[in-house]
Design an enzyme around this catalytic site. Structure first.
Site, mmCIF file in Angstrom:
data_model
loop_
_atom_site.group_PDB
_atom_site.id
_atom_site.type_symbol
_atom_site.label_atom_id
_atom_site.label_comp_id
_atom_site.label_asym_id
_atom_site.label_seq_id
_atom_site.Cartn_x
_atom_site.Cartn_y
_atom_site.Cartn_z
ATOM 1 N N MET A 36 -1.222 -2.685 5.495
ATOM 2 C CA MET A 36 -2.493 -3.135 4.922
ATOM 3 C C MET A 36 -3.166 -4.121 5.886
ATOM 4 S SD MET A 36 -2.128 -3.118 0.832
ATOM 5 C CE MET A 36 -1.343 -4.688 0.625
ATOM 6 N N ALA A 38 -3.623 -7.363 8.634
ATOM 7 C CA ALA A 38 -3.190 -8.760 8.791
ATOM 8 C C ALA A 38 -1.804 -8.764 9.452
ATOM 9 C CB ALA A 38 -3.188 -9.496 7.455
ATOM 10 N N HIS A 43 5.307 -6.727 11.219
ATOM 11 C CA HIS A 43 4.716 -5.405 11.478
ATOM 12 C C HIS A 43 5.031 -4.957 12.906
ATOM 13 C CE1 HIS A 43 1.917 -6.964 8.271
ATOM 14 N NE2 HIS A 43 2.209 -5.790 7.776
ATOM 15 N N VAL A 182 11.883 -9.830 8.754
ATOM 16 C CA VAL A 182 11.723 -10.804 9.844
ATOM 17 C C VAL A 182 11.383 -12.149 9.212
ATOM 18 C CG1 VAL A 182 10.450 -11.391 11.945
ATOM 19 C CG2 VAL A 182 10.932 -8.989 11.416
HETATM 20 O O1 PAF Z 1 3.599 -2.450 2.253
HETATM 21 C C1 PAF Z 1 2.364 -2.290 2.380
HETATM 22 O O2 PAF Z 1 1.746 -2.876 3.255
HETATM 23 C C2 PAF Z 1 1.638 -1.350 1.440
HETATM 24 O O3 PAF Z 1 2.178 -1.400 0.160
HETATM 25 C C3 PAF Z 1 1.593 0.104 1.952
HETATM 26 C C4 PAF Z 1 2.978 0.707 2.078
HETATM 27 C C5 PAF Z 1 0.907 0.128 3.314
HETATM 28 C C6 PAF Z 1 0.792 0.970 0.986
HETATM 29 O O4 PAF Z 1 -0.498 0.489 0.811
#
Ligand code: PAF
Length: 305
Positions: A36, A38, A43, A182
Site C-alpha cells: 500500500m 509508504a 518493504h 523487520v
Molecule cells: O499488507 C498490505 O500492505 C495490504 O494489506 C495488501 C496485501 C497490499 C493488500 O492491500
C-alpha cells in the site's frame, strides 16, 4: 568511462498499461510484492527476498479502500508515491503497478472474496470485513500480474494465513512466501503507520514487542498469556492513550485461539491503539507441555529483537 544510465523504472498506472507491460517478461518467472506504499525497510526486505525467488520482481502500490472500515485511517494513510517509486528503483524492481481506485474498482462490481471464519477473529473481529477486502484486492492483483510467487510480510500474520487459505481453497496457482518481521533496534516492528507516533507514543508502542518478548519466555499457554497481558496492563496504566485491542495465542494457520493444553507452534498476536494510531505485532512461540516451565528458547522459540 561512465557506466550507462540505468533503465527508467517502468510504471503501469492503469490495468491497460499493465496488460501492455507484463508480457515483456516473456517466459521469465515473476515474484510479486503487493504493497500500500509508504515503503520502508520492511518493504525493501520483501523486494530483496522476491528477487531471490524469480527472474523479475513486480510491485504494486495501492491503498485499497475495500479493506478499511468506516472511521478507519483510509483518508490519512500516507501516500508518498515519488518516495515509493525511488525506493522501488533502488531495489531493482522491474515493474510497478500503481492503479487508481476507479480503474481497479469500476462501477457495477458485485463479487467479493469471503475470508470465512478465520477472517472474523482477532483483526477480523476489530475490523469487520477487513480480510474480505484484502483477499478481494489480492486475488484481483494476482489475476492481473500473474506472478509465480508472491511475498507478504509476517507482521500481518493473519493476513498471510488468510491469503494462504485463499490460494489453497480457490486453487490459485501462486506460491506464497512469508518474510520475517523487520524491527527497529529497540524492537518496534516497522510499519507505515509508525510515522504518526509522537515520541511519547513511540515509547508506549514499544510495549507491543516487549509484551511478546515477555510472553515468549514461557512455555505453556497460561504463562505466556499472563506475562504478555501483565506487561500490556502496566502500559495501559502508565499511558491512558494506550488501549489494548487484543493479545492472544492462536493456531498459525486457522488463527483460532489455541486450547489451554496446546503443545507445539502458536502465534502470540497483539494489537493496540497508541493515541490515534493502531499497531499490530506477533511472534511465533513453541509451547512445550501444559503447565510446564523452563526454557522454550531451547525449543526454537523466535524472539522479537
Ligand atoms: O499488507 C498490505 O500492505 C495490504 O494489506 C495488501 C496485501 C497490499 C493488500 O492491500
Amino acid at each position: 568511462m561512465t557506466s550507462p544510465a540505468p533503465d527508467p523504472l517502468p510504471v503501469a498506472r492503469t490495468v491497460a498499461e499493465l496488460k501492455q507491460l507484463r508480457p515483456e517478461f516473456g517466459g521469465e518467472t515473476v515474484a510479486f510484492v503487493p504493497t500500500m506504499g509508504a515503503l520502508h525497510e520492511g518493504h525493501r526486505s520483501l523486494f530483496r527476498l522476491a528477487a531471490k525467488h524469480a527472474d523479475r520482481v513486480v510491485a504494486s502500490i495501492f491503498v485499497n479502500p475495500l479493506q478499511f472500515g468506516p472511521g478507519e485511517d483510509y483518508a490519512r494513510y500516507p501516500r508518498v508515491i515519488d518516495h515509493d517509486l525511488k525506493a522501488c528503483a533502488q531495489e531493482g524492481v522491474d515493474l510497478v503497478f500503481v492503479p487508481s481506485v476507479s480503474d481497479l474498482y469500476p462501477p457495477g462490481r458485485q463479487v467479493l472474496v469471503d475470508a470465512g471464519q478465520m477472517g472474523t477473529v482477532l483483526e477480523g473481529a476489530v475490523r469487520p470485513g477487513h480480510f474480505n477486502g484484502v483477499l478481494t484486492v489480492v486475488l484481483k492483483l494476482f489475476n492481473l500480474v500473474r506472478p509465480d510467487v508472491a511475498i507478504f510480510g509476517e507482521k500481518d500474520a493473519q493476513q498471510l494465513a488468510c491469503i494462504k487459505r485463499m490460494v489453497s481453497d480457490l486453487n490459485v496457482t501462486v506460491d506464497i512466501i512469508g518474510a520475517p518481521i523487520v524491527r527497529e533496534t529497540d524492537g518496534l516492528a516497522l510499519s507505515s503507520r509508525n510515522r504518526f507516533l509522537s515520541s511519547a507514543e513511540r515509547r508506549s508502542a514499544l510495549a507491543l514487542s516487549a509484551s511478546l518478548r515477555a510472553g515468549a519466555r514461557h512455555s505453556d499457554v497460561a504463562d505466556v498469556l499472563e506475562a504478555a497481558r501483565a506487561h500490556l496492563a502496566q502500559t495501559e496504566l502508565d499511558d491512558p492513550s494506550f488501549r489494548l485491542d487484543y493479545v492472544d495465542l492462536v493456531h498459525p494457520s486457522s488463527f483460532s485461539p489455541v486450547p489451554s493444553d496446546h503443545v507445539g507452534e502458536a502465534i502470540l498476536a497483539v494489537a493496540a491503539r497508541v493515541g490515534s494510531t493502531r499497531l499490530i505485532d506477533n511472534v511465533t512461540v513453541q509451547l512445550t507441555r501444559p503447565g510446564s516451565d523452563g526454557s522454550a528458547v531451547a525449543a526454537g522459540r523466535q524472539q522479537p529483537a
